[in-house]
Design an enzyme around this catalytic site. Structure first.
Site, mmCIF file in Angstrom:
data_model
loop_
_atom_site.group_PDB
_atom_site.id
_atom_site.type_symbol
_atom_site.label_atom_id
_atom_site.label_comp_id
_atom_site.label_asym_id
_atom_site.label_seq_id
_atom_site.Cartn_x
_atom_site.Cartn_y
_atom_site.Cartn_z
ATOM 1 N N SER A 242 39.629 -38.249 -49.118
ATOM 2 C CA SER A 242 38.532 -38.955 -49.769
ATOM 3 C C SER A 242 38.296 -40.242 -48.977
ATOM 4 O O SER A 242 39.008 -40.531 -48.022
ATOM 5 C CB SER A 242 38.922 -39.300 -51.201
ATOM 6 N N LYS A 243 37.308 -41.011 -49.418
ATOM 7 C CA LYS A 243 36.986 -42.268 -48.726
ATOM 8 C C LYS A 243 38.223 -43.152 -48.598
ATOM 9 O O LYS A 243 38.423 -43.819 -47.593
ATOM 10 C CB LYS A 243 35.914 -43.018 -49.499
ATOM 11 N N ARG A 244 39.025 -43.130 -49.644
ATOM 12 C CA ARG A 244 40.245 -43.943 -49.664
ATOM 13 C C ARG A 244 41.148 -43.639 -48.467
ATOM 14 O O ARG A 244 41.862 -44.483 -47.962
ATOM 15 C CB ARG A 244 40.963 -43.609 -50.974
#
Ligand code: GLU
Length: 473
Positions: free
Chosen positions: A245-247
């Site tokens: 994910s973006k994280r």
């Protein structure tokens, strides 16, 4: 047989890292067959049928991202939306052939089916209530959807080139919508028609599309078309094992460019993320084209690790052409130093690049280390450097400045001999003399070989920088 692959992104965001890897595998597979097989083409199709979610900016980001990575596609990119009439034609053909039917279910009826499915703890399947119903029973004023007639019994088996043989019982698949009530085609229909029309032989994509493959397989069968080979590659996960994910850094490829990664390093990293060739880590594009095959794509989810990417980037920076690296650091350098760089400086940067690139792992780090050649006199020394030019250090600097003023041939080896002779004469370690020099000449305690730096700076600049520090009082 010519191998035809395609990358078929939906332009709803940027070209993210997972998409870039899918594109890379498709590109490599096609280029491999072009060079070592009987032909290969890599096509690009923009899946822009969802008009609300597609936008031009995202389409440009896909073009730019692929171009930056060096993944060139054959022919013009195809817009899926522009093929809508053809998708409708095919849905109508299936209708005429009795392989599809009009379904007049209301939203309420569908909701009921959904609720029942939920209550029974299974996923929603359309119950086929209009499959054999006489169209004269159609309610007035309702625009129907067109559904395919999926097989009711038996199973569908897909020989996937990465996943192996995957089977689903046909009673798990429902009569999927091909054309919506407003006459627009669904993704499932569009993708099959386009892949067929584009003569795609191999569909290589993320394994989140595996369940779609079963449905698409049925559409091919209904149409009597050859089914392409499927290769569903495991998705990329973050270093913690969770879906990327973006994280985790699932950013657009342009973000990696802006962070100072070289495209060839990112490609090499993405290549190895899910595919291997023995223990080889550094694999050039030519080698990758030669070696790439779907048989060595792993079945497990790969983990994205930015540290590994960074270290690979360092290797590619060391191999990169000096002039190219200078071009890459100039914008940052000008911004940081807030000045135009003189021709002299650019020459120094080019000459100094061989030494600078040995240590840097990203372009911003390289740019930072290159500041030593771009400074305008007099400049500030950092704290560590300041401490090196005080006390004893300052005395050595003064002596060395006098010696160097007499130095004739301004070359690294000769300069090193002079400083070494000075250190030996005073019975001090070379570092005791070299560190104050480094501090005064670069403003820092760390740099490439100080003798190389002196040669590149030249006599006047070197002596001038020493004088600046000695004059500080
Ligand atoms: N457009 C789909 C996506 O972006 C890919 C479709 C496909 O590869 O078949 O996920």
């Amino acid at each position: 047989m010519t191998v035809v692959t395609r990358f078929a992104p939906s332009p709803t965001g940027f070209l993210h890292i997972g998409g870039a890897r899918t594109a890379l595998y498709n590109w490599l597979f096609a280029r491999h067959h072009a060079q070592f097989g009987s032909g290969g083409r890599f096509l690009l199709r923009i899946e822009d049928t969802d008009r609300k979610r597609s936008n031009d900016e995202a389409v440009s980001a896909i073009y730019d991202g692929l171009t930056w990575l060096g993944l060139d596609w054959d022919g013009d990119a195809v817009s899926q939306f522009s093929n809508a009439a053809r998708h409708v034609e095919i849905a109508e053909r299936l209708l005429t052939e009795g392989k599809a039917y009009k379904c007049y279910c209301s939203a309420e009826e569908l909701q009921e089916m959904r609720d029942t499915a939920r209550a029974e703890g299974r996923s929603m399947r359309y119950d086929g209530r209009w499959r054999d119903r006489d169209p004269v029973e159609a309610p007035g004023g309702v625009a129907p959807v067109i559904r395919m007639k999926a097989p009711l019994v038996g199973e569908t088996v897909i020989p996937d080139l990465v996943q192996g043989e995957v089977t689903v019982a046909n009673d798990q698949l429902d009569d999927m919508v091909l054309l919506r009530a407003d006459g627009t085609p669904t993704y499932m229909l569009a993708v099959v028609v386009d892949d067929h029309d584009m003569a795609v032989t191999h569909v290589i994509r993320g394994d989140d599309h595996l369940t779609n493959a079963f449905r698409q397989f049925q559409i091919y069968r209904l149409l009597g078309w050859d089914v392409p080979e499927f290769a569903h590659i495991p998705l990329i996960h973050g270093a913690d094992g969770a879906k990327l994910s973006k994280r985790h850094g699932a950013l657009g490829v342009e973000a990696y460019r802006d962070m100072g990664f070289l495209p060839e390093a990112l490609c090499n990293y993405l290549l190895r993320l899910g595919w291997s060739h023995g223990d080889d880590e550094i694999i050039s594009s030519d080698q990758a084209i030669e070696w790439f095959g779907l048989d060595t794509v792993g079945r497990g989810a790969a983990r994205f690790d930015i540290d590994k990417l960074t270290s690979l980037n360092g290797s590619y920076i060391r191999q990169a052409d000096d002039a190219r690296l200078v071009e890459l650091i100039l914008p940052t350098l000008k911004k940081t130093l807030g000045n135009q760089l003189s021709e002299d400086t650019e020459r120094r940067l080019t000459r100094g690049m061989a030494g600078l690139k040995e240590r840097a792992k990203t372009i911003p780090a390289l740019s930072e280390s290159a500041e030593i050649y771009a400074r305008v006199r007099p400049f500030e020394l950092d704290e560590k450097a300041l401490s090196l030019v005080e006390g004893e250090g300052r005395d050595h600097l003064q002596n060395l400045a006098n010696l160097l003023a007499e130095h004739e041939e301004w070359r690294a080896d000769g300069l090193q001999d002079t400083v070494r002779a000075y250190a030996e004469g005073g019975d001090i370690k070379l570092g005791k003399a070299a560190q104050p020099l480094r501090a005064a000449l670069t403003g820092r305690a760390v740099s490439p070989s100080i003798f190389e730096v002196m040669e590149i700076l030249g006599r006047d600049e070197t002596l001038g920088r020493l004088e600046d520090v000695l004059n500080r009082g």
